[in-house]
Design a protein around this motif. Sequence first.
Motif: not given
Length: 319
Positions: A142-146, A180-181, A257-258, A148-156
Amino acid sequence: MQQLDAAGGKELATGLRVRKIRFEYFRKNYFLYLLIAPAFILTVIFKYIPMYGAVIAFKEYNTNKGILGSPWVGLKHFERFIEAPNFETIFLNTLKLSAYGLLLGFPIPIILALMLNQLRRAGIKKNVQLVLYAPNFISVVVIVGMLFVLLSPVGPINQIITAVTGHPVNFMTEPGYFRMIYILSGIWQGAGWGSIIYMAALAGVDPELHNAATIDGANILERIRHIDLPAIRPVMAISFILSAGGIMSIGFEKAYLMQKPLNIPSSEIIATYMYKIGLLSGDYAFSAAVGLFNSVINIILIILVNAVVKRMNEGEGLY
């Protein structure tokens, strides 16, 4: 002869007396042995017996022949790993990821514990602790999924960056951002939970010491320096030794996973390499050799770090 017989009889009587004392102790405390028996048996079965399997690191293991039937090859697999073209990259990636994580992440739980210890209102303190401890119970997947969502090219986060710079940043595919991530997300997830042991140590500090120091004019920082830090110093030393001893045993799941094809130069570590070689490629002997090499490095590190900490901590260390 009589003296020898007398000495032998005295020794026999002493031995019988010691055995009787031990038997009486066991008879009175047998329930305690029964309580510890399951943990002891499970440790032997799942920790010590599997150590025999490490012998395949020195053999050309064949599943049909088994461990005993496979031929010995000595240090062949270790030499193969050390001479591999990507050995230096894999070794340094593992070392850097663990060392940076230790240096940056080790002080954070201590700071959190010291800050929480200054909160006097029980309700606020419990709510803050709940917020800090919660990330530890989130699955790594779940952490890795978060991430990917937060740091995706269209993420917040990239939306903010795009609004400022005009172009997004590929955080999850750029090798330069992986370390770093990984480290920062690990600190966020484990810092609150790691502060529990220091909170327990601080709970044993006599409040009268703080009251006396306050009357003498000591401010918060001075009280922390002269009262709280000395109280948790032994715990800090043991925690640092154990953390440094496992510096090469970095978590496999999160790194794997990353991992993406583009960030392999930074994300390929010993654990992921073992998985790919051992399970995906079926080279179990080579994978066992890599794992054993990793364990030996950990043992050497824990001995060295313990010696250094004992010199700096007035002779107190792990052993």
